[in-house]
Scaffold this motif. Sequence first.
Motif, PDB file in Angstrom:
ATOM      1  N   VAL A   1       0.844  -1.203   0.000  1.00 56.56           N
ATOM      2  CA  VAL A   1       0.000   0.000   0.000  1.00 56.56           C
ATOM      3  C   VAL A   1       0.874   1.246   0.000  1.00 56.56           C
ATOM      4  O   VAL A   1       0.615   2.207  -0.738  1.00 56.56           O
ATOM      5  CB  VAL A   1      -0.944  -0.016   1.219  1.00 56.56           C
ATOM      6  CG1 VAL A   1      -1.663   1.321   1.361  1.00 56.56           C
ATOM      7  CG2 VAL A   1      -1.965  -1.136   1.086  1.00 56.56           C
ATOM      8  N   LEU A   2       1.909   1.246   0.814  1.00 60.72           N
ATOM      9  CA  LEU A   2       2.829   2.381   0.840  1.00 60.72           C
ATOM     10  C   LEU A   2       3.459   2.609  -0.523  1.00 60.72           C
ATOM     11  O   LEU A   2       3.504   3.744  -1.031  1.00 60.72           O
ATOM     12  CB  LEU A   2       3.897   2.136   1.904  1.00 60.72           C
ATOM     13  CG  LEU A   2       4.989   3.192   2.033  1.00 60.72           C
ATOM     14  CD1 LEU A   2       4.403   4.526   2.473  1.00 60.72           C
ATOM     15  CD2 LEU A   2       6.064   2.726   3.031  1.00 60.72           C
ATOM     16  N   ALA A   3       3.929   1.542  -1.142  1.00 65.06           N
ATOM     17  CA  ALA A   3       4.569   1.662  -2.450  1.00 65.06           C
ATOM     18  C   ALA A   3       3.599   2.165  -3.504  1.00 65.06           C
ATOM     19  O   ALA A   3       3.958   2.985  -4.368  1.00 65.06           O
ATOM     20  CB  ALA A   3       5.158   0.315  -2.862  1.00 65.06           C
ATOM     21  N   MET A   4       2.362   1.704  -3.452  1.00 67.38           N
ATOM     22  CA  MET A   4       1.368   2.138  -4.441  1.00 67.38           C
ATOM     23  C   MET A   4       1.079   3.623  -4.322  1.00 67.38           C
ATOM     24  O   MET A   4       0.953   4.331  -5.326  1.00 67.38           O
ATOM     25  CB  MET A   4       0.069   1.341  -4.263  1.00 67.38           C
ATOM     26  CG  MET A   4       0.154  -0.111  -4.712  1.00 67.38           C
ATOM     27  SD  MET A   4      -1.382  -1.007  -4.437  1.00 67.38           S
ATOM     28  CE  MET A   4      -2.459  -0.202  -5.630  1.00 67.38           C
ATOM     29  N   ALA A   5       0.965   4.120  -3.101  1.00 68.23           N
ATOM     30  CA  ALA A   5       0.682   5.538  -2.909  1.00 68.23           C
ATOM     31  C   ALA A   5       1.827   6.402  -3.429  1.00 68.23           C
ATOM     32  O   ALA A   5       1.606   7.417  -4.115  1.00 68.23           O
ATOM     33  CB  ALA A   5       0.426   5.819  -1.432  1.00 68.23           C
ATOM     34  N   VAL A   6       3.043   6.004  -3.095  1.00 69.56           N
ATOM     35  CA  VAL A   6       4.205   6.793  -3.516  1.00 69.56           C
ATOM     36  C   VAL A   6       4.353   6.771  -5.033  1.00 69.56           C
ATOM     37  O   VAL A   6       4.631   7.799  -5.674  1.00 69.56           O
ATOM     38  CB  VAL A   6       5.473   6.257  -2.822  1.00 69.56           C
ATOM     39  CG1 VAL A   6       6.718   6.934  -3.386  1.00 69.56           C
ATOM     40  CG2 VAL A   6       5.375   6.473  -1.318  1.00 69.56           C
ATOM     41  N   ARG A   7       4.135   5.602  -5.631  1.00 64.70           N
ATOM     42  CA  ARG A   7       4.242   5.486  -7.085  1.00 64.70           C
ATOM     43  C   ARG A   7       3.180   6.339  -7.784  1.00 64.70           C
ATOM     44  O   ARG A   7       3.468   7.034  -8.762  1.00 64.70           O
ATOM     45  CB  ARG A   7       4.110   4.024  -7.499  1.00 64.70           C
ATOM     46  CG  ARG A   7       4.316   3.787  -8.989  1.00 64.70           C
ATOM     47  CD  ARG A   7       4.520   2.312  -9.301  1.00 64.70           C
ATOM     48  NE  ARG A   7       3.416   1.482  -8.825  1.00 64.70           N
ATOM     49  CZ  ARG A   7       3.507   0.624  -7.821  1.00 64.70           C
ATOM     50  NH1 ARG A   7       4.651   0.492  -7.148  1.00 64.70           N
ATOM     51  NH2 ARG A   7       2.474  -0.107  -7.470  1.00 64.70           N
ATOM     52  N   ALA A   8       1.958   6.317  -7.266  1.00 60.86           N
ATOM     53  CA  ALA A   8       0.886   7.094  -7.888  1.00 60.86           C
ATOM     54  C   ALA A   8       1.091   8.591  -7.706  1.00 60.86           C
ATOM     55  O   ALA A   8       0.659   9.389  -8.546  1.00 60.86           O
ATOM     56  CB  ALA A   8      -0.464   6.681  -7.290  1.00 60.86           C
TER      57      ALA A   8
ATOM     58  N   PHE B   1      -9.499   0.179  11.722  1.00 64.47           N
ATOM     59  CA  PHE B   1     -10.746  -0.523  11.397  1.00 64.47           C
ATOM     60  C   PHE B   1     -10.519  -1.605  10.342  1.00 64.47           C
ATOM     61  O   PHE B   1     -11.349  -1.856   9.483  1.00 64.47           O
ATOM     62  CB  PHE B   1     -11.811   0.483  10.958  1.00 64.47           C
ATOM     63  CG  PHE B   1     -11.995   1.596  11.946  1.00 64.47           C
ATOM     64  CD1 PHE B   1     -12.781   1.409  13.063  1.00 64.47           C
ATOM     65  CD2 PHE B   1     -11.338   2.806  11.782  1.00 64.47           C
ATOM     66  CE1 PHE B   1     -12.923   2.417  14.011  1.00 64.47           C
ATOM     67  CE2 PHE B   1     -11.470   3.826  12.727  1.00 64.47           C
ATOM     68  CZ  PHE B   1     -12.264   3.631  13.840  1.00 64.47           C
ATOM     69  N   GLY B   2      -9.322  -2.218  10.427  1.00 67.00           N
ATOM     70  CA  GLY B   2      -8.981  -3.321   9.545  1.00 67.00           C
ATOM     71  C   GLY B   2      -8.427  -2.923   8.196  1.00 67.00           C
ATOM     72  O   GLY B   2      -7.986  -3.777   7.432  1.00 67.00           O
ATOM     73  N   THR B   3      -8.428  -1.638   7.874  1.00 67.44           N
ATOM     74  CA  THR B   3      -8.035  -1.160   6.552  1.00 67.44           C
ATOM     75  C   THR B   3      -6.710  -0.411   6.608  1.00 67.44           C
ATOM     76  O   THR B   3      -6.482   0.404   7.502  1.00 67.44           O
ATOM     77  CB  THR B   3      -9.134  -0.258   5.975  1.00 67.44           C
ATOM     78  OG1 THR B   3     -10.265  -1.062   5.656  1.00 67.44           O
ATOM     79  CG2 THR B   3      -8.674   0.474   4.728  1.00 67.44           C
ATOM     80  N   ILE B   4      -5.866  -0.690   5.640  1.00 64.49           N
ATOM     81  CA  ILE B   4      -4.559  -0.049   5.544  1.00 64.49           C
ATOM     82  C   ILE B   4      -4.652   1.095   4.542  1.00 64.49           C
ATOM     83  O   ILE B   4      -5.101   0.897   3.407  1.00 64.49           O
ATOM     84  CB  ILE B   4      -3.492  -1.053   5.076  1.00 64.49           C
ATOM     85  CG1 ILE B   4      -3.521  -2.317   5.940  1.00 64.49           C
ATOM     86  CG2 ILE B   4      -2.103  -0.412   5.101  1.00 64.49           C
ATOM     87  CD1 ILE B   4      -2.878  -3.521   5.266  1.00 64.49           C
TER      88      ILE B   4
ATOM     89  N   ALA C   1      -3.757   5.322  -1.139  1.00 63.19           N
ATOM     90  CA  ALA C   1      -3.767   3.906  -1.519  1.00 63.19           C
ATOM     91  C   ALA C   1      -4.443   3.143  -0.385  1.00 63.19           C
ATOM     92  O   ALA C   1      -4.166   3.395   0.788  1.00 63.19           O
ATOM     93  CB  ALA C   1      -2.358   3.388  -1.750  1.00 63.19           C
ATOM     94  N   VAL C   2      -5.355   2.234  -0.756  1.00 67.19           N
ATOM     95  CA  VAL C   2      -6.235   1.606   0.232  1.00 67.19           C
ATOM     96  C   VAL C   2      -6.263   0.097   0.021  1.00 67.19           C
ATOM     97  O   VAL C   2      -6.497  -0.380  -1.098  1.00 67.19           O
ATOM     98  CB  VAL C   2      -7.682   2.143   0.091  1.00 67.19           C
ATOM     99  CG1 VAL C   2      -8.581   1.541   1.156  1.00 67.19           C
ATOM    100  CG2 VAL C   2      -7.706   3.660   0.144  1.00 67.19           C
ATOM    101  N   ASP C   3      -6.045  -0.639   1.098  1.00 65.97           N
ATOM    102  CA  ASP C   3      -6.291  -2.081   1.113  1.00 65.97           C
ATOM    103  C   ASP C   3      -7.352  -2.322   2.179  1.00 65.97           C
ATOM    104  O   ASP C   3      -7.055  -2.344   3.377  1.00 65.97           O
ATOM    105  CB  ASP C   3      -5.014  -2.853   1.443  1.00 65.97           C
ATOM    106  CG  ASP C   3      -5.229  -4.380   1.366  1.00 65.97           C
ATOM    107  OD1 ASP C   3      -6.396  -4.822   1.368  1.00 65.97           O
ATOM    108  OD2 ASP C   3      -4.225  -5.119   1.336  1.00 65.97           O
TER     109      ASP C   3
END
Length: 762
Positions: free
Chosen positions: A608-615, A633-636, A658-660
């Motif tokens: 998730v971290l990588a996706m946010a930075v890439r986007a 609440f279970g979501t990253i 970025a959300v999982d």
Amino acid sequence: MAQWTRRRFLLAGAATAGALVVGWGALPPRQRLHATEPLRFGGDAVALNGWVVLAPDNTVTVVVPRAEMGQGIHTALPMLVAEELDMPLARVAIAAAPPDKIYANLAALRDALPFHPDDTGTAQAFARWTLAKVARELGISLTGGSSSVKDAWLPMREAGAAARGMLVAAAARAWGMAPSTIRTDNGELFHDASGRRATYGSFAAAAALESPGDVVLKEPRAFRLIGRDVPRREGRAKVDGAARFGIDARPPGMVYAALRMAPTLGGTLAGINPAGVLDMPGVLSVIDISNAANGAFGGQTGAQAGVAVVAKTFWQAKVAAEALAVRWHPGPHADLSGEAILGALRGALDGEGHHEYFSRGDVDAARAHDSGEVPGHVIRAEYSVPFLAHAAMEPVNCTAQVADGKVRLWLSTQAPSIVIGIAASVGGVAREQVELHEYLLGGGFGRRLEGDMVAQAVAVARECHGLPVQVIWTREQDIRHDVYRPAAVARLAAMLDAAGTIKSWEFTGAGGALTGQFTLRNLGVPAAGPDRTTIEGAYDMQYEIPHQRIAHAAVDSAVPLGNWRSVGHSYNAFFKESFIDEMAHAAGKDPVAFRAAMLLAYPRHAAVLAMAVRAAGTPPAGRAHGVALHQSFGTIVAQVAEVSVRDGAIRVHRVVCAVDCGLAVNPGHIAQQMESAVAFGLSAALGGAITIEGGAVQQSNFGDYPVLRMGQVPVVETVIVLSTEPPEGVGEPGVPPVAPAVANAVFRLTGQRLRSLPLRLA
């Protein structure tokens, strides 16, 4: 391996002790398919279970037990049933759930246990299992904790699949065919070999007599509706004005009530002089509502001391209330100030007896045995946040009628089972004699989990001779008489090793514990044990640090506290993610790489971290990116905030999320919730603060308690991780990372480390 403290062990034991004695905990949980009383709808419609009603015209009504407050739940929950039922969503209507225990929110209570995500042993699993069973027995229906889809994921899909099984069985019996030879699609039954087909509606009555057989849920790869962008069903009505909110209730004969409430916290009514007011146009009566809570939970409904003026129109009532001569006793907190509150929080941090929520390794030993290779690399910092109001766009309101031995409510609420109990207590009737008519919420954010407005409205209605009365708070009252997000202070200390990696981490927070206040106000019972909301997001972080100690000091609060969108995560993420950036800077490392190196055992978080930075890409000249990663609440959620600073003003231009969240039931809703959360979180980060002086709240309206204007809202881009894991929360997880992401960007631009909210440059 996480270490269990004695108190954490006792918490799990408290949840399971009774079960161990009688064996109750080992029994399967009670079913959530059939209500105690069969659903009753007009005409020839029949209930196939407690969630699904089928009419001969082939329309389906789905019972929705959660409030629609802008999160799209009136669309997402019917999607779950329609998917398993093979019914087009366009032919699915919704109805509010009756007061039955099968509609209780099990996930909200089950997830309240203060376990670290790594706590996956038998004892923890059994504690969660048992608490879910307790929640089923309590039957508390509420919309909160970002739990609506999470809680409904299995029972509503099972309800749709069971209804489909009953229809197939009915068709098989009528056609003399094996059930396995009959397929369903688009609200119809087909037997391809014989060419027979029929609508569901034509078998409605017959299906009600059938057993569903073995209910088998679809695999995610077979979904045709879940996972698609589906427009919100109430969206058009909100645009064209047809949507009905609580403040729009208009029962016949309704009158209005405006209030005067004590200006100080804990203030009481000393006297009123209605002379002159009773002669004003439209005024019907002046009512002392200081006893609104009498007979309800020992006076703990949260209804504040005050006076109501009842009139034919709200404007008449408001003008008269403002003219009313009222004297107040200031109460025990007349000298309370923000400075004193902050001093008490810091004093608690200086003291002893902090409750330890999580520990790993040995922080003290790690420091004591430090080789000294990197002297001075124990970093310390203190962070703080203020009280916050909810400031929902629809002001607090409730319409009530007390007549014929019944209490009738017209209300926007997040907690129907709670407000029914309060109305019954204040109105002096049994719960079964309370009728609740639910409406859309014009914003909730946790404020409409409360029942204070219900206690007030019922108390006024008792004196209105059977007329329904609508109590409306002004915006000023909404801000000054809220139940607030706690103010909090945290001290953090961490040590870097020679490689620039965090070796030890200590986090000690101090603030008010809201759960005890909430349960006493709304359920009449004090909370037992420590309050996880005070430290959530801090004790359960995923960064791999060998030595950790996370503790909290609960401080009694004269300021009323309540649930606020993302609750403790909203400030603990700011503390944690800002301090992680401080450590990265001290280590001379890129803040993204620094985080990623501590997430090797948590690939979902790293992704998730990588996706946010890439986007997010590279910021334009004159701007900087700040990063924050947080699970709630279970979501990253990872966010990258693109920020500029000009003439001392902080401007946020763009936020990439970025959300999982597990399986995305409706991706469009998720993107909308991230946009909403960013606007909500930025309002608090850049301008939100409730201050106390002379025992009174100083803010009164959007002029001194600002929310983002449309021109200030940044572009929000949402990237959703594809997943087949069960859905997790969405409504709140976008709030916590906003403030630290912005603060970290400001540091990169200015070199100033902002450790308190709202963010202000020196």
